[in-house]
Design a protein around this motif. Structure first.
Motif, mmCIF file in Angstrom:
data_model
loop_
_atom_site.group_PDB
_atom_site.id
_atom_site.type_symbol
_atom_site.label_atom_id
_atom_site.label_comp_id
_atom_site.label_asym_id
_atom_site.label_seq_id
_atom_site.Cartn_x
_atom_site.Cartn_y
_atom_site.Cartn_z
ATOM 1 N N PRO A 181 -6.614 1.205 2.163
ATOM 2 C CA PRO A 181 -5.543 0.827 1.696
ATOM 3 C C PRO A 181 -5.202 -0.612 1.900
ATOM 4 C CG PRO A 181 -5.080 2.177 3.467
ATOM 5 C CD PRO A 181 -6.545 2.358 3.244
ATOM 6 N N ILE B 115 -6.462 8.359 0.175
ATOM 7 C CA ILE B 115 -6.424 6.701 -0.204
ATOM 8 C C ILE B 115 -7.269 6.288 0.588
ATOM 9 C CG2 ILE B 115 -4.227 6.643 1.281
ATOM 10 C CD1 ILE B 115 -5.664 4.424 -2.051
ATOM 11 N N VAL C 16 2.378 7.831 4.003
ATOM 12 C CA VAL C 16 2.126 8.443 2.574
ATOM 13 C C VAL C 16 1.645 10.064 2.810
ATOM 14 C CG1 VAL C 16 1.186 6.302 1.690
ATOM 15 C CG2 VAL C 16 -0.409 7.815 2.646
ATOM 16 N N ALA D 267 0.817 -1.360 0.156
ATOM 17 C CA ALA D 267 0.078 0.045 -0.175
ATOM 18 C C ALA D 267 0.790 1.225 -0.096
ATOM 19 C CB ALA D 267 -0.917 0.109 1.194
ATOM 20 N N TRP E 261 2.711 1.483 -3.468
ATOM 21 C CA TRP E 261 1.641 1.815 -4.646
ATOM 22 C C TRP E 261 1.253 3.310 -4.406
ATOM 23 C CZ3 TRP E 261 -0.733 -2.654 -7.296
ATOM 24 C CH2 TRP E 261 -1.413 -2.471 -8.221
ATOM 25 N N VAL E 262 0.948 3.651 -3.445
ATOM 26 C CA VAL E 262 0.017 5.046 -2.853
ATOM 27 C C VAL E 262 1.364 6.067 -3.473
ATOM 28 C CG1 VAL E 262 -0.930 6.495 -1.501
ATOM 29 C CG2 VAL E 262 -1.534 4.205 -1.468
ATOM 30 N N ARG E 263 2.541 5.929 -2.705
ATOM 31 C CA ARG E 263 3.571 6.764 -3.045
ATOM 32 C C ARG E 263 3.896 7.126 -4.607
ATOM 33 N NH1 ARG E 263 8.088 4.888 1.327
ATOM 34 N NH2 ARG E 263 7.532 6.528 3.191
#
Lengths: 447, 447
Positions: free
Chosen positions: A275, A272, A291, A257, A260-262
Motif C-alpha cells: 500500500p 492489499i 483497513v 492508502a 483508497w483501500v477502505r
C-alpha cells in the motif's frame, strides 16, 4: 576435488513492456530482466546457475556487481564452498567496502542474491537433488548454521530457530508425501496487470477460474474509477467464494492508502499488497490497523531480514511476500521464514518476474515441510510468462505447483535465450531496437 | 540559454587504508573514495560538481550508476534545470526501471545523490552564491517545492513544512550574521579511529583540545577491554567538561548493544552512534530506552527519508546524523531537516569521509538559519583529512566551520587529484599497486 574455474555474468532482458505484461501503477513499462550468473567448474558437467531479477535499466549494474561479488569464489573448491554454505555467504556478504554501499540492500544485495542463488544451485546439483530436497534433508543445526541471523537476536535467537526446526523434523516425510500428491497451492497475477483492457481482464479471469485457481490478483492504485470497474468485472467472473487480492505497488502515502483501500472494501479483497513505501514498517502497521479486515501484504521490495524482523515486531503484515532474488538467497530467506513462523505470519512469496516462480516453488515446499507445517493462509504467486526460457520450468496444475524433481534450484536458462536476449548484443536487441523496446536505449553502458 | 552538454564521471579512490584513517569496528580498511560527477555546459566557465562517498570497492558501480542517472540532463537547458530543482529531482528519481533496484536506497540512490549534488552545485554557481546562501534566499514555498515529501504525509504535511519555514523566515538575517561571527560548531573524529595506537590517540586528543574542540568522538565495539582503555585515555586528556561520543559502526545486535554500552557508562558518553543495523528503527528505539541517559545517534547509513521518518516516529534517536552523499541530495535532505524539526530532534550531520565536510557545512548553516533556529545539541562532524583535494576546502577555526563564501556546494576537486587518484588508471594506482593499497586489486572492472 572440483574447482570453480570462472564466473560468467549475463545481462538478459526481455521486452515485456511491449505487451504491458507486468504493468502496474508504479511500473508502467518494465522489461523483465535477469542479472544471470554461471559458476563454471573444472567438471564440464557441473555448473551453478543463479540470477537476480530487475525490470530493465540498471540490470547492467547488477550484473557488474555480481561479477565483483563472485570474485572470491574463483579457484575455490566446490566441496569447500558447498560444504559450508553459511561460511561462504558470510564471507561474500561481509566485504566491508562493498557493504558500505548498502548495507544489505540495493544493487550490491541483489548481486549477492544472484551469486548465492548460483552457489545454492551448485550445492543442490552436487547433491543430485532439487533445492527443496537439499534443504529438507538438512538437520536443524545445518539449516541454522546456514541462516543469516545477524541483527535478529532481539526477535529470534539461535535456540528459537533450532526449536522451530526440531519440532517439525520428525514429520517432514509426511508433508513431502502430501505435497507430492497435491502440489503447493498458488494464485495467479497473470490476469490483472494494469495495462490490460477490460476485455482481456475478463477473459483472463475466466481462464484462471477454468484452470482451477481460487485466488486472483489485480493491480490497483492508478485511478480509483478504473479500480472500481476492474474489480467489479473480476468479482462478476470469479464470484464471491474465490479470493481476490489487490496490489498498489507502493503508489500511496499512508493516509491515501487507508482512504483508497477502505473505498474498495465492498469487493472484499483478501489483502492489499504494497500500500505504501516498502521501507515503511510503521506505515504498514498503521494501514493494517485501519483497513481491517482487509489484510496487508508486502515484501517483494523487502530489502533484508532486518526489515522483515521489524514488520513482524510491529504487527505490520498479514502476509509476508519475501522475494527470492532480493533477499540474500537461501541464507537470508531461511532467517525470514523462521521469523515468520515465530510471529505467526504466513509467507506467500512474490514471484511476479522472470524466473521467480522457478525459485520460490522450492522455498514454499521447504517452508511447509520444515518450518511452518501449515498451508493455512498460504498461497504462492504464479505468473505465466517467460517460463520457456528455463531448462527446468516450474509445472503448475490445477492451481498448484508440482514438486520439481531435477537437481538444482531450477535457475538455468537455455543458451539460446542468452544468445537472443543478452543486452545489448543478443540477436533480439542488436536488431533495430526502435522496433522493440525503446526504453532500453536510455541505458548507458559502462565503459 | 546555457545547455548541459555532457556528463563526466570519475572513479576517484584514496589509499586511506594504509594509515588506518577511517578505521572502525566494521570498516577496518576503507579506501575513501568518491564517485565524482561533472556536468559540463556550453559555457566554459560554468560546470556543476558533485559526488557520492564510498570506501573503495564498488565505487565503480556508483560511478556507472551516476552516468546512467544523469543521462536525462544532457542537452537540457541550465535555466530550466536549475529553475525547477524539485522537478528535475523527481524526474531522475522516478525512473521506474532504476527504481526497482531500490527504491531510494543502495547504489542507485547514492548515484542520484552524486548527480543531484552536482545539479545543486550548478544552481548555486548560476546564482553566484554558496549553496547555503542559495537555500537561505529561497522562500518557504520554493524550499517545499524542492523537498521530497513523498511517503511522509502521515508525519509531515506540506502545510507543516511551510509553517516551519515561515516561522523563521523573518529572522534569517540575524542568524546569518551570528554565524558569520561565530562559525558553526563542530566536533572531531580525527582522533579516535580504531586502528590508531594509544600514543597516537593520546596525542590527537590533546591536539584536538588545544585546537578548541569541546567534543571528541572515539570508535568502539571491536574489543571491550580496548574500549575501556581508550576511553580512559580520552577522558584523562579531555577532562569531564568536554563531551565524549562513541561510535560502534553497527557491530552489535540489539541485546549486545545494550549490554556493552551500559558497561561503558562510567565514561559518560554523550551518545552511542550506530549501535546496531542502521535499518533497525525499532532496535534503535529499544537501545535508546535501555541506555538512557546516554543518547542514541544514527544516520550516516540512513538510506532515505522514510527511514528517518520512522526513526522520529519511534522516538529512536537523540541525534540525527544525515549523510549529504547518501540521501538524495538537498531535495531529500530538506525533508529530513523538516521532519527533525517537527519531532524536535537535533541534526548533527555525518562527515567522516572524503568531501563530506565540504558539503555538510552548507547544510548545517541552512538548518540553523531557516529550519531549526537552534544550536542546542547540535554539533557537526569534522574530520581533518583529504581537504587538500578540494578547490574550496572547508575552513575550521576554534572548533567551528567558517561560512563558505565561494559560489557552489564546495564539491569541486582539483584536476590534478583526478589525474592522480582516478581508479585504476590515475598515476597513483597505475604505479605498482602492491606498494599501495592491495585491496583495490580485488575490484573487478566492468567490461
Amino acid at each position: 576435488m572440483t574447482t570453480i574455474t570462472s564466473v560468467e555474468t549475463h545481462d538478459v532482458r526481455f521486452p515485456t513492456s511491449l505487451s504491458a505484461d507486468g504493468s502496474d501503477a508504479m511500473n508502467k513499462d518494465g522489461d523483465y530482466s535477469a542479472a544471470y550468473v554461471v559458476l563454471r567448474t573444472d567438471d564440464p558437467a557441473l555448473s551453478g546457475f543463479g540470477f537476480t531479477f530487475t525490470i530493465g535499466r540498471g540490470n547492467d549494474l547488477c550484473t557488474a556487481a555480481a561479477a565483483q561479488r563472485a570474485l572470491p569464489l574463483i579457484g575455490r573448491s566446490v566441496e569447500e564452498i558447498t560444504g559450508d554454505l553459511g561460511g561462504i555467504y558470510r564471507e561474500l556478504q561481509s566485504d566491508s567496502q562493498l557493504r558500505w554501499l548498502g548495507p544489505d540492500k540495493g544493487v550490491i544485495h541483489l548481486a549477492l542474491a544472484a551469486v548465492m542463488n548460483a552457489v545454492w544451485d551448485l550445492a543442490a546439483r552436487v547433491g543430485g537433488k532439487p533445492l527443496w530436497r537439499l534443504l529438507t534433508d538438512m538437520t536443524p543445526e545445518q539449516l541454522v548454521d546456514a541462516a543469516d541471523l545477524r541483527y535478529l537476536s532481539d526477535a529470534l535467537t539461535r535456540d528459537d530457530a533450532l526449536g522451530i526446526l526440531r519440532e517439525l523434523e520428525p514429520t517432514r516425510a509426511e508433508r513431502i508425501a502430501e505435497l507430492d500428491r497435491t502440489g503447493y497451492p498458488c494464485y495467479t497475477t497473470s490476469a490483472g496487470w494494469l495495462g490490460y483492457s477490460d476485455d482481456k481482464l475478463r477473459r483472463l479471469c475466466q481462464e484462471a477460474v477454468d484452470a482451477g485457481y481460487r485466488h486472483i490478483k489485480l493491480k490497483v492504485g492508478a485511478n480509483r474509477q478504473d479500480d472500481f470497474r476492474r474489480l467489479a468485472i473480476a468479482r462478476e467472473v470469479i464470484g464471491w467464494d474465490a479470493d481476490l487480492m489487490i496490489d498498489a505497488n507502493q503508489v500511496w502515502d499512508v493516509p491515501e492508502a487507508i482512504d483508497w483501500v477502505r473505498s474498495l472494501a465492498e469487493f472484499k479483497p483478501l489483502w492489499i499488497e504494497e500500500p505504501t513505501s516498502p521501507d515503511d514498517v510503521l506505515g504498514h502497521a498503521a494501514v493494517r490497523r485501519a483497513v481491517h479486515p482487509i489484510g496487508v501484504a508486502s515484501g517483494e521490495h523487502g530489502m533484508n531480514r532486518v526489515l522483515f524482523k521489524q514488520m513482524f515486531q510491529a504487527e505490520a503484515l498479514d502476509f509476508c511476500q519475501l522475494d527470492a532474488a532480493r533477499l540474500g538467497s537461501v541464507n537470508e530467506i531461511l532467517a525470514v521464514y523462521l521469523l515468520a513462523k515465530k510471529f505467526g505470519v504466513p509467507v506467500c512469496p512474490h514471484a511476479g518476474g522472470v524466473g521467480l516462480c522457478e525459485l520460490v516453488q522450492h522455498l514454499s515446499i521447504f517452508d511447509y515441510v520444515a518450518v511452518s507445517g501449515s498451508l493455512e493462509g498460504r498461497v504462492t504467486e504464479f505468473v505465466d510468462h517467460l517460463h520457456e526460457h528455463f531448462v527446468e520450468p516450474c509445472v503448475v496444475e490445477d492451481g498448484a505447483y508440482r514438486l520439481p524433481g531435477a537437481p538444482g534450484y531450477s535457475a538455468e536458462m537455455f543458451d539460446s535465450t542468452l544468445d537472443e536476449y543478452a543486452f545489448p548484443d543478443g540477436s533480439y536487441w542488436a536488431a533495430d531496437r526502435s522496433l522493440h523496446s525503446a526504453d532500453q536505449s536510455r541505458t548507458s553502458r559502462v565503459a
